[in-house]
Design a protein around this motif. Structure first.
Motif, short mmCIF file in Angstrom:
data_model
loop_
_atom_site.label_atom_id
_atom_site.label_comp_id
_atom_site.label_asym_id
_atom_site.label_seq_id
_atom_site.Cartn_x
_atom_site.Cartn_y
_atom_site.Cartn_z
N PRO A 52 2.75 -5.37 -9.24
CA PRO A 52 1.61 -6.14 -8.72
C PRO A 52 1.02 -5.52 -7.44
CG PRO A 52 3.62 -7.49 -8.72
CD PRO A 52 3.95 -6.19 -9.37
N ALA A 53 1.86 -4.91 -6.62
CA ALA A 53 1.36 -4.26 -5.41
C ALA A 53 0.46 -3.08 -5.77
CB ALA A 53 2.53 -3.81 -4.53
N ALA A 54 0.84 -2.34 -6.81
CA ALA A 54 0.03 -1.20 -7.25
C ALA A 54 -1.34 -1.66 -7.74
CB ALA A 54 0.76 -0.42 -8.35
N ARG A 55 -1.38 -2.77 -8.48
CA ARG A 55 -2.67 -3.30 -8.98
C ARG A 55 -3.57 -3.74 -7.83
NH1 ARG A 55 -1.25 -0.89 -12.75
NH2 ARG A 55 -0.04 -1.70 -14.46
N GLU A 56 -2.96 -4.44 -6.88
CA GLU A 56 -3.72 -4.92 -5.72
C GLU A 56 -4.24 -3.74 -4.90
OE1 GLU A 56 -2.47 -6.86 -1.52
OE2 GLU A 56 -1.73 -7.92 -3.28
N LEU A 57 -3.38 -2.76 -4.68
CA LEU A 57 -3.77 -1.60 -3.88
C LEU A 57 -4.86 -0.80 -4.57
CD1 LEU A 57 -3.45 0.20 -1.43
CD2 LEU A 57 -1.47 1.26 -2.56
N HIS A 58 -4.75 -0.65 -5.88
CA HIS A 58 -5.76 0.10 -6.63
C HIS A 58 -7.13 -0.56 -6.48
CE1 HIS A 58 -6.44 2.68 -10.48
NE2 HIS A 58 -7.48 2.73 -9.66
N ALA A 59 -7.17 -1.88 -6.62
CA ALA A 59 -8.43 -2.61 -6.45
C ALA A 59 -8.96 -2.45 -5.03
CB ALA A 59 -8.23 -4.08 -6.80
N LEU A 60 -8.08 -2.51 -4.05
CA LEU A 60 -8.49 -2.33 -2.66
C LEU A 60 -9.10 -0.95 -2.44
CD1 LEU A 60 -8.45 -3.36 0.34
CD2 LEU A 60 -6.22 -2.21 0.51
N LEU A 61 -8.45 0.09 -2.94
CA LEU A 61 -8.96 1.45 -2.77
C LEU A 61 -10.32 1.63 -3.43
CD1 LEU A 61 -5.67 3.46 -3.38
CD2 LEU A 61 -6.82 3.08 -1.17
N ASP A 62 -10.46 1.14 -4.67
CA ASP A 62 -11.74 1.26 -5.36
C ASP A 62 -12.84 0.54 -4.59
OD1 ASP A 62 -10.63 2.79 -7.37
OD2 ASP A 62 -10.67 1.21 -8.89
N GLY A 63 -12.54 -0.68 -4.14
CA GLY A 63 -13.53 -1.45 -3.40
C GLY A 63 -13.91 -0.79 -2.09
N ILE A 64 -12.92 -0.33 -1.34
CA ILE A 64 -13.20 0.34 -0.07
C ILE A 64 -14.04 1.59 -0.31
CG2 ILE A 64 -12.18 1.66 1.81
CD1 ILE A 64 -9.85 -0.30 1.79
N ALA A 65 -13.69 2.37 -1.33
CA ALA A 65 -14.44 3.60 -1.62
C ALA A 65 -15.91 3.29 -1.85
CB ALA A 65 -13.83 4.33 -2.82
N VAL A 66 -16.19 2.30 -2.68
CA VAL A 66 -17.58 1.95 -2.96
C VAL A 66 -18.27 1.47 -1.70
CG1 VAL A 66 -19.07 0.33 -4.23
CG2 VAL A 66 -17.18 1.48 -5.40
N HIS A 67 -17.62 0.63 -0.91
CA HIS A 67 -18.24 0.10 0.29
C HIS A 67 -18.53 1.20 1.32
CE1 HIS A 67 -17.04 -4.37 -0.35
NE2 HIS A 67 -17.46 -3.79 -1.46
N VAL A 68 -17.63 2.17 1.45
CA VAL A 68 -17.88 3.29 2.36
C VAL A 68 -19.06 4.12 1.85
CG1 VAL A 68 -16.95 5.44 3.33
CG2 VAL A 68 -15.52 3.39 3.27
N LEU A 69 -19.08 4.40 0.55
CA LEU A 69 -20.19 5.18 -0.02
C LEU A 69 -21.53 4.49 0.17
CD1 LEU A 69 -18.59 6.50 -3.32
CD2 LEU A 69 -19.17 7.85 -1.29
N LEU A 70 -21.53 3.17 0.10
CA LEU A 70 -22.76 2.41 0.28
C LEU A 70 -23.12 2.20 1.74
CD1 LEU A 70 -22.29 -0.30 -2.50
CD2 LEU A 70 -23.81 1.69 -2.55
N GLY A 71 -22.27 2.65 2.64
CA GLY A 71 -22.54 2.50 4.06
C GLY A 71 -22.28 1.11 4.60
N LYS A 72 -21.53 0.30 3.86
CA LYS A 72 -21.23 -1.07 4.28
C LYS A 72 -19.96 -1.15 5.12
CE LYS A 72 -24.71 -2.69 1.99
NZ LYS A 72 -25.92 -3.05 2.73
N VAL A 73 -19.09 -0.16 4.98
CA VAL A 73 -17.84 -0.11 5.73
C VAL A 73 -17.73 1.28 6.36
CG1 VAL A 73 -15.31 -0.13 5.52
CG2 VAL A 73 -16.68 -1.78 4.25
N GLU A 74 -17.44 1.32 7.65
CA GLU A 74 -17.25 2.59 8.34
C GLU A 74 -15.89 3.19 7.98
OE1 GLU A 74 -19.39 4.25 10.35
OE2 GLU A 74 -20.86 2.73 9.78
N PRO A 75 -15.79 4.51 7.98
CA PRO A 75 -14.50 5.13 7.65
C PRO A 75 -13.32 4.60 8.47
CG PRO A 75 -16.21 6.78 7.58
CD PRO A 75 -16.85 5.51 8.11
N VAL A 76 -13.54 4.35 9.76
CA VAL A 76 -12.44 3.86 10.59
C VAL A 76 -11.98 2.47 10.13
CG1 VAL A 76 -13.94 2.86 12.40
CG2 VAL A 76 -11.63 3.66 12.97
N ALA A 77 -12.91 1.65 9.67
CA ALA A 77 -12.55 0.32 9.15
C ALA A 77 -11.82 0.44 7.82
CB ALA A 77 -13.79 -0.55 9.01
N ALA A 78 -12.21 1.42 7.01
CA ALA A 78 -11.53 1.66 5.74
C ALA A 78 -10.08 2.06 5.98
CB ALA A 78 -12.26 2.74 4.95
N GLU A 79 -9.89 2.94 6.93
CA GLU A 79 -8.54 3.37 7.27
C GLU A 79 -7.71 2.19 7.79
OE1 GLU A 79 -6.51 6.87 10.02
OE2 GLU A 79 -8.62 7.05 9.41
#
Length: 195
Positions: free
Chosen positions: A153-180
């Motif tokens: 379950p941790a892997a599923r949650e983390l995978h969703a988090l990574l995908d979401g963060i990646a999209v948000h950073v690409l869209l300029g909605k989340v700064e890289p430092v916040a993603a980290e």
């Protein structure tokens, strides 16, 4: 003496040009003619290595997986299991110019994958990232950083988090430092030495 041609290297060169086309014009901009113009090759030379648009797209998609694997393997791992896992996770996010470029291409493929495009689905890294997360979290569970039953379950949650963060950073909605910081919070909340 005839010149020795590295055919795989030539195909990778074409894939790099296809990536540039995707970043500039989206997936629809990739044609044999456009790839020939971008690469400076003749259409016949392009067809020799990648005979159809589908072949171009499939190989370009496969190169996303290969590039990401090679990039993560090249990171300066320390031997600390949690620090190394963190470094690998951050390597999957668009936090550098190179990873941003690759993930912009990944995002273009993601839109087509939703429609069922087979080549696009290969580019999503889903199975590869899923396997990596399951394996890494299983190893961390074996090392006592989380309960074994919590790894999947941790892997599923983390995978969703990574995908979401990646999209948000690409869209300029989340700064890289916040993603980290989001990855760090997940790691702190999820991984702790048991007993």
């Amino acid at each position: 003496m005839p010149r020795i041609v590295d055919h795989e290297e030539r195909r990778r060169e074409l894939a790099a040009h296809a990536w540039a086309l995707i970043r500039d014009d989206g997936l629809r901009g990739v044609t044999i003619r456009a790839l020939a113009e971008r690469s400076g090759w003749s259409s016949g030379a392009v067809r020799h290595y990648l005979p159809t648009r589908e072949a171009i797209m499939t190989f370009a998609a496969q190169q996303i997986v290969a590039w990401t694997r090679d990039y993560i393997q090249s990171l300066p791992f320390t031997g600390d299991p949690v620090d190394d896992f963190r470094m690998a996770l951050l390597g999957t996010l668009p936090l550098t110019d190179d990873t941003r470029a690759v993930l912009e291409i990944w995002l273009a493929f993601a839109g087509e994958a939703v429609r069922g495009d087979a080549a696009a689905q290969q580019a999503l890294l889903y199975d590869h990232l899923d396997e990596f997360l399951l394996s890494a979290l299983g190893q961390l569970a074996d090392a006592g950083y989380l309960q074994p039953d919590d790894a999947e379950p941790a892997a599923r949650e983390l995978h969703a988090l990574l995908d979401g963060i990646a999209v948000h950073v690409l869209l300029g909605k989340v700064e890289p430092v916040a993603a980290e910081a989001a990855v760090d919070r997940w790691l702190e909340r999820t991984l702790s030495r048991q007993g």
